[in-house]
Write a protein that holds these residues in place. Structure first.
Motif, PDB file in Angstrom:
ATOM      1  N   GLY A 146       0.815  -1.215   0.000  1.00 36.43           N
ATOM      2  CA  GLY A 146       0.000   0.000   0.000  1.00 36.43           C
ATOM      3  C   GLY A 146       0.841   1.254   0.000  1.00 36.43           C
ATOM      4  N   GLN A 147       1.905   1.263   0.815  1.00 35.37           N
ATOM      5  CA  GLN A 147       2.795   2.413   0.864  1.00 35.37           C
ATOM      6  C   GLN A 147       3.515   2.596  -0.464  1.00 35.37           C
ATOM      7  N   ALA A 148       3.920   1.486  -1.073  1.00 36.31           N
ATOM      8  CA  ALA A 148       4.660   1.565  -2.336  1.00 36.31           C
ATOM      9  C   ALA A 148       3.789   2.139  -3.447  1.00 36.31           C
ATOM     10  N   VAL A 149       2.531   1.704  -3.518  1.00 33.12           N
ATOM     11  CA  VAL A 149       1.633   2.247  -4.539  1.00 33.12           C
ATOM     12  C   VAL A 149       1.351   3.721  -4.242  1.00 33.12           C
ATOM     13  N   ALA A 150       1.231   4.065  -2.961  1.00 31.45           N
ATOM     14  CA  ALA A 150       1.054   5.475  -2.590  1.00 31.45           C
ATOM     15  C   ALA A 150       2.253   6.304  -3.046  1.00 31.45           C
ATOM     16  N   ASP A 151       3.458   5.746  -2.928  1.00 29.42           N
ATOM     17  CA  ASP A 151       4.659   6.458  -3.365  1.00 29.42           C
ATOM     18  C   ASP A 151       4.615   6.789  -4.851  1.00 29.42           C
ATOM     19  N   THR A 152       3.973   5.922  -5.641  1.00 26.35           N
ATOM     20  CA  THR A 152       3.882   6.216  -7.071  1.00 26.35           C
ATOM     21  C   THR A 152       3.063   7.482  -7.311  1.00 26.35           C
ATOM     22  N   GLY A 153       2.148   7.806  -6.421  1.00 26.23           N
ATOM     23  CA  GLY A 153       1.390   9.054  -6.536  1.00 26.23           C
ATOM     24  C   GLY A 153       2.295  10.268  -6.415  1.00 26.23           C
ATOM     25  N   THR A 154       3.314  10.165  -5.575  1.00 25.94           N
ATOM     26  CA  THR A 154       4.300  11.238  -5.441  1.00 25.94           C
ATOM     27  C   THR A 154       5.095  11.390  -6.728  1.00 25.94           C
ATOM     28  N   LEU A 155       5.437  10.255  -7.336  1.00 26.24           N
ATOM     29  CA  LEU A 155       6.148  10.270  -8.617  1.00 26.24           C
ATOM     30  C   LEU A 155       5.277  10.891  -9.712  1.00 26.24           C
ATOM     31  N   VAL A 156       4.009  10.526  -9.760  1.00 23.41           N
ATOM     32  CA  VAL A 156       3.093  11.096 -10.754  1.00 23.41           C
ATOM     33  C   VAL A 156       3.006  12.612 -10.586  1.00 23.41           C
ATOM     34  N   ALA A 157       2.927  13.083  -9.348  1.00 19.64           N
ATOM     35  CA  ALA A 157       2.883  14.532  -9.110  1.00 19.64           C
ATOM     36  C   ALA A 157       4.141  15.213  -9.640  1.00 19.64           C
ATOM     37  N   ALA A 158       5.298  14.571  -9.473  1.00 20.94           N
ATOM     38  CA  ALA A 158       6.547  15.148  -9.970  1.00 20.94           C
ATOM     39  C   ALA A 158       6.547  15.224 -11.496  1.00 20.94           C
ATOM     40  N   ILE A 159       6.005  14.206 -12.145  1.00 22.05           N
ATOM     41  CA  ILE A 159       5.915  14.205 -13.614  1.00 22.05           C
ATOM     42  C   ILE A 159       4.973  15.319 -14.078  1.00 22.05           C
ATOM     43  N   ARG A 160       3.868  15.507 -13.369  1.00 23.57           N
ATOM     44  CA  ARG A 160       2.929  16.578 -13.733  1.00 23.57           C
ATOM     45  C   ARG A 160       3.550  17.955 -13.499  1.00 23.57           C
ATOM     46  N   ALA A 161       4.353  18.072 -12.459  1.00 23.03           N
ATOM     47  CA  ALA A 161       5.045  19.345 -12.214  1.00 23.03           C
ATOM     48  C   ALA A 161       6.036  19.643 -13.333  1.00 23.03           C
ATOM     49  N   GLU A 162       6.752  18.622 -13.773  1.00 24.45           N
ATOM     50  CA  GLU A 162       7.726  18.776 -14.865  1.00 24.45           C
ATOM     51  C   GLU A 162       7.019  19.218 -16.152  1.00 24.45           C
ATOM     52  N   GLU A 163       5.898  18.594 -16.467  1.00 27.99           N
ATOM     53  CA  GLU A 163       5.141  18.959 -17.679  1.00 27.99           C
ATOM     54  C   GLU A 163       4.623  20.389 -17.585  1.00 27.99           C
ATOM     55  N   THR A 164       4.194  20.797 -16.395  1.00 26.95           N
ATOM     56  CA  THR A 164       3.651  22.142 -16.198  1.00 26.95           C
ATOM     57  C   THR A 164       4.703  23.214 -16.476  1.00 26.95           C
ATOM     58  N   ARG A 165       5.988  22.867 -16.308  1.00 26.73           N
ATOM     59  CA  ARG A 165       7.066  23.834 -16.569  1.00 26.73           C
ATOM     60  C   ARG A 165       7.339  24.025 -18.061  1.00 26.73           C
ATOM     61  N   ARG A 166       6.833  23.149 -18.899  1.00 25.43           N
ATOM     62  CA  ARG A 166       7.114  23.238 -20.339  1.00 25.43           C
ATOM     63  C   ARG A 166       6.285  24.344 -20.983  1.00 25.43           C
ATOM     64  N   PRO A 167       6.876  25.113 -21.921  1.00 23.49           N
ATOM     65  CA  PRO A 167       6.083  26.121 -22.627  1.00 23.49           C
ATOM     66  C   PRO A 167       4.987  25.498 -23.486  1.00 23.49           C
ATOM     67  N   ASP A 168       5.188  24.249 -23.947  1.00 27.12           N
ATOM     68  CA  ASP A 168       4.182  23.564 -24.775  1.00 27.12           C
ATOM     69  C   ASP A 168       3.414  22.528 -23.962  1.00 27.12           C
ATOM     70  N   ARG A 169       3.201  22.811 -22.671  1.00 24.50           N
ATOM     71  CA  ARG A 169       2.586  21.830 -21.756  1.00 24.50           C
ATOM     72  C   ARG A 169       1.200  21.411 -22.237  1.00 24.50           C
ATOM     73  N   LEU A 170       0.861  20.158 -21.942  1.00 26.91           N
ATOM     74  CA  LEU A 170      -0.457  19.619 -22.297  1.00 26.91           C
ATOM     75  C   LEU A 170      -1.518  19.942 -21.248  1.00 26.91           C
ATOM     76  N   PHE A 171      -1.084  20.354 -20.067  1.00 34.33           N
ATOM     77  CA  PHE A 171      -2.012  20.729 -18.996  1.00 34.33           C
ATOM     78  C   PHE A 171      -1.252  21.607 -18.021  1.00 34.33           C
ATOM     79  N   ASP A 172      -2.000  22.260 -17.148  1.00 34.22           N
ATOM     80  CA  ASP A 172      -1.394  23.138 -16.150  1.00 34.22           C
ATOM     81  C   ASP A 172      -1.796  22.625 -14.774  1.00 34.22           C
ATOM     82  N   ASP A 173      -0.824  22.166 -14.005  1.00 35.01           N
ATOM     83  CA  ASP A 173      -1.096  21.689 -12.647  1.00 35.01           C
ATOM     84  C   ASP A 173      -0.223  22.478 -11.669  1.00 35.01           C
ATOM     85  N   PRO A 174      -0.718  23.647 -11.233  1.00 36.38           N
ATOM     86  CA  PRO A 174       0.087  24.490 -10.352  1.00 36.38           C
ATOM     87  C   PRO A 174       0.289  23.909  -8.954  1.00 36.38           C
TER      88      PRO A 174
END
Length: 278
Positions: free
Chosen positions: A9-37
Motif C-alpha cells: 500500500g505504501q509503495a503504490v502510494a509512493d507512485t502518486g508522489t512520482l506522478v505529481a513530480a511528472i505533472r510538475a515537470e510537464e507544467t514547466r514546459r512552454p508547450d505543456r499539455l495541462f497546467d497543474d500548479p
C-alpha cells in the motif's frame, strides 16, 4: 528492528508522489499539455528524487504515458459533466483535479484513497480551495469501500462519472474484476466509467522489463494487463470505446512510436477506455 521495505500500500502510494513530480515537470514546459500548479508542492523533494531515479533507470517513456494520460482524462472528465454531477476518483493519490479543473457549478468530486495519502494531501494543500465540492474519503480500496462512499453522500440512484487512473496494473485479476463489479453496482443508467490499462503484450514485452523491475524493487509490482480492455466492463452491460494511448500521444507530440490500428494483434500498447452505462 530491520526495515523490510515499503508495504504494498505504501509503495503504490509512493507512485502518486512520482506522478505529481511528472505533472510538475510537464507544467514547466512552454508547450505543456495541462497546467497543474499544485503538482510541485504535492511532489515535494521526495517526488523530484523519485523522478530523477526513474528516468535514470528506465528513461522517460513511462513519464510520457502519465503526461498523455493526465490530459486525456482531464478532457474526458469535463466532457462528462454536466449532466453528471458526481465524480468518483478511485485511488486518487496526489491528484489535484478537484483544485485545478473548471468544474461546472454543483459538481461533487469524491476522492478515495488510503487514509495516510488523504492526510498527506490535505497537509500539502492547506489553504487552497477546491473548485468543486470535494469529499475526501480515507479507505482501504482492497476492502469493500462502497458503504464508505454512500455514507459520505454519494447517491447511487443518479448517474456518476468514475475515474480509475493508474491503478489496475497493481491489482491481481480477481481484484480488478471486483473493482468493476463494485463500480457497476453503484452506477445508475447514464453513468460514465473512465479507466486505463496496460496491454498484456506490453506487460510481457522486453521494452517494459526495466520499468517492471524498478516497480518490483520499489514494492509495487505490475500484476495485471489485458489486450481486451473492453471485456472488463462490457459483460456488466457497459458500452466501451477503446483508444490506444499512442493515438493521442502522437497527436500531442508526446509519443515515441507510431499509432497502429487496434485490430492489428501482437502490438505492445496501453489503453484508455471510456465506457457508458445505457
Amino acid at each position: 528492528m530491520t526495515n523490510s521495505g515499503p508495504t504494498p500500500g505504501q509503495a503504490v502510494a509512493d507512485t502518486g508522489t512520482l506522478v505529481a513530480a511528472i505533472r510538475a515537470e510537464e507544467t514547466r514546459r512552454p508547450d505543456r499539455l495541462f497546467d497543474d500548479p499544485f503538482a510541485e508542492r504535492l511532489a515535494g523533494e521526495s517526488g523530484r528524487r523519485m523522478l530523477a531515479e526513474s528516468v535514470a533507470a528506465t528513461g522517460d517513456k513511462s513519464t510520457l504515458q502519465i503526461v498523455v494520460r493526465t490530459r486525456f482524462w482531464d478532457e474526458a472528465l469535463l466532457n462528462a459533466v454536466p449532466p453528471v454531477q458526481q465524480v468518483v476518483i478511485l485511488a486518487a493519490g496526489l491528484d489535484a483535479r478537484a483544485y485545478r479543473l473548471p468544474w461546472p457549478d454543483g459538481t461533487t468530486v469524491f476522492e478515495l484513497d488510503q487514509p495516510a495519502v488523504i492526510a498527506a494531501k490535505a497537509d500539502r494543500l492547506t489553504g487552497d480551495e477546491p473548485r468543486c465540492r470535494r469529499v475526501a474519503i480515507g479507505v482501504d480500496l482492497t476492502t469493500d469501500w462502497t458503504d464508505a462512499l454512500r455514507s459520505n453522500g454519494f447517491d447511487p440512484t443518479t448517474p456518476s462519472v468514475w475515474l480509475i487512473e493508474g491503478l489496475l496494473q497493481y491489482l491481481d485479476e480477481d481484484a480488478v474484476h471486483t473493482v468493476f463489479e463494485r463500480v457497476d453496482a453503484l452506477s445508475a443508467a447514464g453513468s460514465v466509467l473512465l479507466y486505463d490499462i496496460v496491454g498484456k503484450t506490453l506487460l510481457d514485452n522486453v521494452m517494459l522489463a526495466a520499468v517492471r523491475e524498478q516497480m518490483e524493487r520499489n514494492g509495487a509490482p505490475w500484476l495485471f494487463g489485458t489486450d481486451s480492455p473492453e471485456q472488463l466492463c462490457e459483460p456488466l452491460g457497459w458500452t466501451a470505446v477503446v483508444t490506444d494511448i499512442a493515438e493521442p500521444g502522437n497527436k500531442w507530440n508526446r509519443w515515441f512510436a507510431p499509432a497502429v490500428p487496434l485490430d492489428v494483434p501482437g502490438v505492445p500498447r496501453g489503453y484508455f477506455v471510456t465506457a457508458t452505462k445505457p
